[in-house]
Design a protein around this motif. Structure first.
Motif, short mmCIF file in Angstrom:
data_model
loop_
_atom_site.label_atom_id
_atom_site.label_comp_id
_atom_site.label_asym_id
_atom_site.label_seq_id
_atom_site.Cartn_x
_atom_site.Cartn_y
_atom_site.Cartn_z
N PRO A 47 17.46 16.03 7.61
CA PRO A 47 16.81 14.74 7.85
C PRO A 47 17.74 13.74 8.51
O PRO A 47 18.94 13.72 8.27
N TYR A 49 17.80 10.56 7.99
CA TYR A 49 18.32 9.67 6.95
C TYR A 49 18.34 10.43 5.63
O TYR A 49 17.38 11.11 5.29
N TYR A 55 16.47 2.12 0.07
CA TYR A 55 15.19 2.26 0.76
C TYR A 55 14.01 1.88 -0.13
O TYR A 55 12.92 1.59 0.35
N PHE A 175 12.69 14.15 10.31
CA PHE A 175 12.86 12.98 9.46
C PHE A 175 12.60 13.30 7.99
O PHE A 175 12.82 12.47 7.12
N SER A 176 12.10 14.50 7.71
CA SER A 176 11.93 14.95 6.33
C SER A 176 12.07 16.47 6.32
O SER A 176 12.26 17.10 7.36
N VAL A 350 10.19 8.85 6.63
CA VAL A 350 11.43 9.22 5.95
C VAL A 350 11.06 9.50 4.50
O VAL A 350 10.82 8.58 3.73
#
Length: 377
Positions: A47, A49, A55, A175-176, A350
């Motif tokens: 990912p 992030y 977050y 992103f995941s 995310v």
């Protein structure tokens, strides 16, 4: 009608890039924002992030906030296409299922005079950046929306490190971690694209021969046939949303455009970033949706080896939107907690959170493009 393939094929070696991803502990520095430090290098497709408690915000944006579609009065929008729901919708945006096709014609229109281009198509989201204005894209990013909900799940990034017109380096990041099979497929496609994609800014000048309005997931765009004087051939050009034009381009008008090319079905399209007609130059805004609010909190965080400026924006609706404003040392605006901002860009998923990848930031009377940088090599 003959459409010339604008992208020549040239195979080059590719260096594998390592992804330095964020986040271990936050170390407050006197007089500075807290900084997240990370010492771990992750392999391909990890990912963008990593998890971080920062977050977690209450009342954060979700898909319904970012991309409202197929609304009907008195019905909650679940952001998924349903034929039965669409039949009673008050919104014209979903006359077709984007999940089944990224381009096509309305019933019976495929044999009309306007069939030289589709009635609707989805060109996704592209970030083409020529930072030094030398005629080559220094950085290009192509975003993937797997479930067609308007929020992106992965990105392919291409970099021309030596300005020779060819992308030497490539990276694909999810992103995941929930789309492994799709990630594998799209990574292979992106690798193949790198071998044929050229980084030169494509320029054309000629006469508009035909024009039509085309539906995209985010707007109605103006698409024209341009007869290019130098090449002596016709080309399809997407001029962006019709809402950007005070006066519409007309048939027979001289037009100069700059942009990048891609393929939609069997048709090659120049996605214009700049257009000039009657001596007036116009930058075509493809930054994405705009959101306004107040900076509630800020933090710098290491993202793949670069310190990025992140912010929580409290929107006018009272929700918090997470924003990545790019490398901290390249941010051209002095932004402080409590400032009023507007931001434009694509939204990504995310984990179960929505993050806006800012492409343009406005503070007061000043606006600045966000300069994204190459990945670690």
């Amino acid at each position: 009608m003959k459409m010339q393939h604008l992208i020549s094929i040239k195979t080059r070696g590719r260096r594998r890039w390592l992804i330095a991803a964020a986040v271990c502990t936050m170390t407050p520095l006197t007089g500075h924002l807290p900084t997240a430090r990370g010492d771990t290098e992750f392999g391909d497709n990890t990912p963008y992030y990593e998890d971080d408690a920062w977050y977690d915000v209450s009342e954060w944006f979700d898909g319904n906030d970012y991309n409202p579609t197929d609304e009907a009065i008195g019905r909650w929008d679940n952001e998924t296409f349903d034929a039965a729901e669409n039949a009673t919708s008050s919104d014209n945006n979903n006359m077709f299922n984007w999940g089944e096709s990224s381009y096509g014609y309305y019933d019976g229109n495929e044999s009309t005079d306007d069939s030289w281009f589709y009635d609707y198509y989805d060109y996704g989201y592209w970030d083409n950046s020529d930072y030094n204005d030398d005629g080559t894209w220094d950085y290009t990013a192509s975003y993937y929306d797997y479930d067609k909900d308007g929020v992106y799940d992965a990105v392919s990034e291409y970099v021309d490190t030596d300005g020779d017109g060819t992308y030497e380096d490539f990276n694909y990041i999810s992103f995941s971690e929930s789309n492994a099979e799709r990630d594998k497929k799209n990574k292979l496609k992106s690798e193949n694209d790198q071998k044929s994609r050229k980084s030169q800014v494509v320029s054309m000048q000629g006469t508009i021969k035909a024009a039509k309005k085309v539906k995209t997931p985010h707007s109605t765009n103006l698409v024209v046939i341009l007869n290019d004087k130098k090449r002596g051939d016709n080309f399809i050009v997407d001029l962006g949303s019709v809402s950007q034009y005070d006066t519409m381009p007309r048939l027979g008008q001289e037009l100069s455009v700059e942009g990048s090319t891609f393929k939609a079905g069997e048709k090659y399209v120049l996605l214009a970033n700049k257009a000039t007609r009657d001596g007036d130059e116009q930058m075509i805004d493809r930054s994405g949706r705009e959101f306004a609010g107040t900076v509630a909190d800020m933090k710098t965080m290491e993202v793949r080896g670069h310190m990025h400026q992140l912010a929580k924006i409290k929107t006018d609706e009272g929700k918090h939107l997470l924003v990545d404003m790019g490398p901290q040392d390249k941010l051209k605006l002095d932004i402080q907690k409590g400032d009023s901002l507007s931001v434009k860009g694509p939204a990504v998923k995310v984990k179960d959170r929505l993050m806006l990848i800012a492409r343009e930031v406005t503070s007061g009377d000043e606006s600045a493009k966000v300069e994204r940088v190459a990945l670690n090599q």
